[in-house]
Motif scaffolding. Structure first.
Motif, PDB file in Angstrom:
ATOM      1  N   GLY B  69       0.882  -1.117   0.024  1.00 50.73           N
ATOM      2  CA  GLY B  69      -0.047  -0.071   0.154  1.00 50.73           C
ATOM      3  C   GLY B  69       0.834   1.269  -0.058  1.00 50.73           C
ATOM      4  O   GLY B  69       0.135   2.382  -0.209  1.00 50.73           O
ATOM      5  N   ASP B  73       0.314   5.644  -1.602  1.00 51.46           N
ATOM      6  CA  ASP B  73       0.386   6.803  -0.832  1.00 51.46           C
ATOM      7  C   ASP B  73       1.358   7.735  -1.285  1.00 51.46           C
ATOM      8  O   ASP B  73       1.254   8.920  -1.252  1.00 51.46           O
ATOM      9  CB  ASP B  73       0.381   6.436   0.721  1.00 51.46           C
ATOM     10  CG  ASP B  73      -0.994   6.051   1.177  1.00 51.46           C
ATOM     11  OD1 ASP B  73      -2.102   6.913   0.966  1.00 51.46           O
ATOM     12  OD2 ASP B  73      -1.134   4.930   1.935  1.00 51.46           O
ATOM     13  N   THR B 207      -4.353  10.434   3.160  1.00 47.92           N
ATOM     14  CA  THR B 207      -5.077   9.027   3.693  1.00 47.92           C
ATOM     15  C   THR B 207      -6.199   9.375   4.834  1.00 47.92           C
ATOM     16  O   THR B 207      -7.231   8.526   4.703  1.00 47.92           O
ATOM     17  CB  THR B 207      -3.999   8.464   4.945  1.00 47.92           C
ATOM     18  OG1 THR B 207      -3.424   9.690   5.654  1.00 47.92           O
ATOM     19  CG2 THR B 207      -2.840   8.119   4.199  1.00 47.92           C
ATOM     20  N   SER B 210      -9.124   8.841   2.327  1.00 49.81           N
ATOM     21  CA  SER B 210      -9.357   7.353   2.116  1.00 49.81           C
ATOM     22  C   SER B 210     -10.032   6.746   3.019  1.00 49.81           C
ATOM     23  O   SER B 210     -10.702   5.931   2.793  1.00 49.81           O
ATOM     24  CB  SER B 210      -8.039   6.730   1.770  1.00 49.81           C
ATOM     25  OG  SER B 210      -7.306   7.107   0.579  1.00 49.81           O
ATOM     26  N   GLU B 222      -4.227   0.447   0.603  1.00 48.94           N
ATOM     27  CA  GLU B 222      -3.778   1.791   1.018  1.00 48.94           C
ATOM     28  C   GLU B 222      -4.066   1.950   2.449  1.00 48.94           C
ATOM     29  O   GLU B 222      -4.755   1.418   3.076  1.00 48.94           O
ATOM     30  CB  GLU B 222      -4.651   2.751   0.262  1.00 48.94           C
ATOM     31  CG  GLU B 222      -4.213   4.424   0.086  1.00 48.94           C
ATOM     32  CD  GLU B 222      -4.592   5.089   1.206  1.00 48.94           C
ATOM     33  OE1 GLU B 222      -4.226   6.049   1.441  1.00 48.94           O
ATOM     34  OE2 GLU B 222      -5.574   4.555   1.810  1.00 48.94           O
TER      35      GLU B 222
END
Lengths: 311, 270
Positions: B69, B73, B207, B210, B222
């Motif tokens: 992941g 990012d 983040t 997400s 992720e």
């Protein structure tokens, strides 16, 4: 002073106008199509056309903007597609929780920032300074939503000191409920403000009047109390003001994590509900909040610092 | 020219970056387990020798997913900083060098953008565009350039009055040559330092998006999504959300240290 305050209020008008323009064109000129997003896969061509008409998206852009301005000036901020109510009534319902959170986290941030920044500056480049810098470099990098979840597990489940979510009623219960979320926002804010205030204090420490005070033979404690601390407090006002937008942005994610009934969670809900007028109205409300808080800190700063006379 | 010692903060940051790049790079070709492999007989397993960081609610290996992941990012955060930085530097240099009305208009625009909380604006734009990686790029491009424009403009305003620039002008250098050869190389230093701090803030923002369900979409591994997945198991299976959280912190600290180190190393002494 009165002239300065009046002048600042007059200057607000073009800024607020600019905010409506920026919000409108950013959200409307983008390639996204709210009517289609709102109806999803269910929407046939006719339904989409009807929805466009209902949202006013079939009109030319300049007329859409005038309608948008009309909604704002009439005070309704438009009508929510999901709730069927004026955006403003939902905003007023949700505003208190956000203001509580912002105020509470600001208080915690101040309590953390002033002593730590002073300590750091006085012990410049020595162990305490390096420690503070290190701790807050790590804190800056911590995702607040993650820290929120971790603190809930530790301080609400393992050691049940605080509630996991909710808002509470009455002053004490409210502060109790808001402690964890406010603390998370305050840590993120303090990791920025400690740094700014530290360099502000270092400037004061290097300034002529502090050197003079020292040369006159003042004890270090007295120099700090009389000359450095008041100036540090004054500059902390502007340092915090500069991070208002950061604090308010932080509430959006944190309110969602802690299920607080504030503007931030309303905003995220509206995004998922594709409540287009609500998204637009709330974006304006957030910007106006930032502008008003900045104005308040500027005025407080001008009142507190006799050198500032900007009229 | 004395020998320049590498700033210790910068050195630590660069070593951490190297380690991060190795792990994330390795995650693209090899992970301990298949990061996508669902194994219902093996769900919510605590860390063990077989699964170093445990397994998630679908029995997927958490360590493998953290490694795999990282690429998304890092890619998103870097593009969401570099593209707006280039735009902002260009706009800021233009405003500072041309001055006058162009400068006033550009600065008023940045003032207005400044009023919007960063998260709010990005979330609103993504909300209108719909989630997904490409829309993240557009949202950050529209929002992130402001700081770079303001920083670069401030630098250019100072530099264009300096003697060596005036000298170049008196020798008949063209405007474009003055900007590219004399002003920009010196004006971009603060923007580069700021870019490192901005990577930290951007990773947090990406983040967060997400996590809220507005950024990268499942099943892509992720970090923010993994924390969202692990949220409901925080009490029974703390490792699912803990590992990606620590990965985000590690990445953030890495770039913060590099930024700090660059600031010390590049700032003119005196």
């Amino acid at each position: 002073m009165l002239t300065y305050i009046l002048k600042r209020f007059v200057q607000l008008v073009p800024v607020l106008f600019g905010i409506t323009l920026a919000c409108f064109f950013l959200l409307r000129a983008l390639p996204g199509d709210p009517a289609t997003l709102l109806l999803g896969a269910r929407g046939g061509a006719e339904e989409i056309a009807a929805m466009k008409q209902r949202l006013g998206l079939d009109l030319p852009l300049w007329r859409q903007y005038l309608l948008f301005l009309h909604d704002i000036l009439s005070g309704s901020l438009g009508r929510s597609v999901v709730y069927g109510q004026p955006v403003i009534s939902l905003v007023l319902e949700r505003l208190p929780a956000t203001l509580w959170l912002v105020a509470y986290s600001t208080v915690i941030a101040v309590v953390l920032t002033i002593p730590l920044a002073l300590w750091s500056a006085v012990k410049r480049d020595r162990a305490p300074d390096i420690l503070v810098k290190l701790v807050f470099t790590v804190l800056l990098a911590i995702p607040s939503f993650w820290l929120g979840l971790v603190l809930v597990v530790i301080l609400a489940i393992w050691v049940p000191l605080f509630p996991t979510s909710g808002y509470g009623a009455g002053l004490f219960s409210r502060l109790h409920h808001l402690t964890l979320p406010a603390f998370v926002i305050a840590l993120a804010t303090a990791s920025l403000t400690i740094r700014s205030l530290r360099s502000g204090i270092l400037n004061v420490l290097g300034s002529d009047y502090v050197t003079t005070a020292r040369a006159k033979g003042n004890a270090t404690g007295r120099t700090m109390r009389v000359h450095v601390l008041p100036n540090a407090l004054i500059s902390s006002i502007s340092v915090l003001g500069a991070h208002t937008s950061w604090v308010i942005g932080g509430t959006v994610v944190i309110e969602t994590v802690f299920a607080l009934p504030g503007l931030g969670s309303l905003f995220v809900e509206s995004i998922f509900a594709r409540d287009y007028p609500m998204i637009q109205g709330l974006t304006i409300v957030f910007a106006v909040l930032v502008v008003l808080i900045n104005l308040a800190t500027d005025i407080a700063y001008a009142l507190a610092d006799p050198r500032i006379r900007l009229d | 020219m004395g020998k320049r010692r590498l700033d210790p903060t910068l050195l630590v940051g660069l070593v951490m970056l190297l380690l991060l790049a190795l792990l994330v790079g390795l995650g693209q070709v090899w992970t301990p387990h298949d990061p996508f492999l669902v194994d219902y007989g093996n769900t919510l397993q605590p860390p063990s020798t077989k699964h170093w960081l445990g397994t998630d609610d679908l029995g997927r290996d958490v360590a493998s997913r953290v490694m795999a992941g990282g690429l998304v990012d890092l890619r998103v955060a870097l593009i969401c900083v570099i593209a707006p930085a280039l735009l902002g530097i260009a706009i800021g240099a233009l405003a500072g060098f041309v001055g006058g009305r162009v400068d006033t208009v550009i600065m008023r625009i940045t003032d207005i953008f400044w009023a919007f909380p960063f998260h709010v604006l990005v979330i609103a734009i993504v909300g209108v565009l719909g989630p997904g990686e490409a829309n993240l790029y557009l949202a950050f491009l529209l929002v992130n350039w402001i700081s770079f424009a303001r920083i670069t403009r401030g630098e250019v305003l100072v530099l264009r009055e300096l003697e060596y620039v005036q000298a170049a002008r008196s020798f008949g250098s063209t405007d474009s040559r003055i900007i590219t050869a004399h002003i920009l190389p010196n004006a971009v230093t603060p923007a580069i330092v700021y870019a490192m701090a901005d990577v930290v803030l951007t990773i947090l923002a990406v983040t967060s998006l997400s996590f809220l369900g507005l950024g990268i979409q499942p099943p892509t591994p992720e970090w923010g999504l993994m924390i969202a997945d692990g949220r409901q198991f925080m009490f029974d299976a703390w490792w699912i959300a803990t590992a990606p959280g620590l990965a985000i912190i590690y990445t953030g600290v890495t770039f913060a240290l590099i930024g700090e180190g660059l600031d010390t190393a590049l700032r003119p002494k005196g």
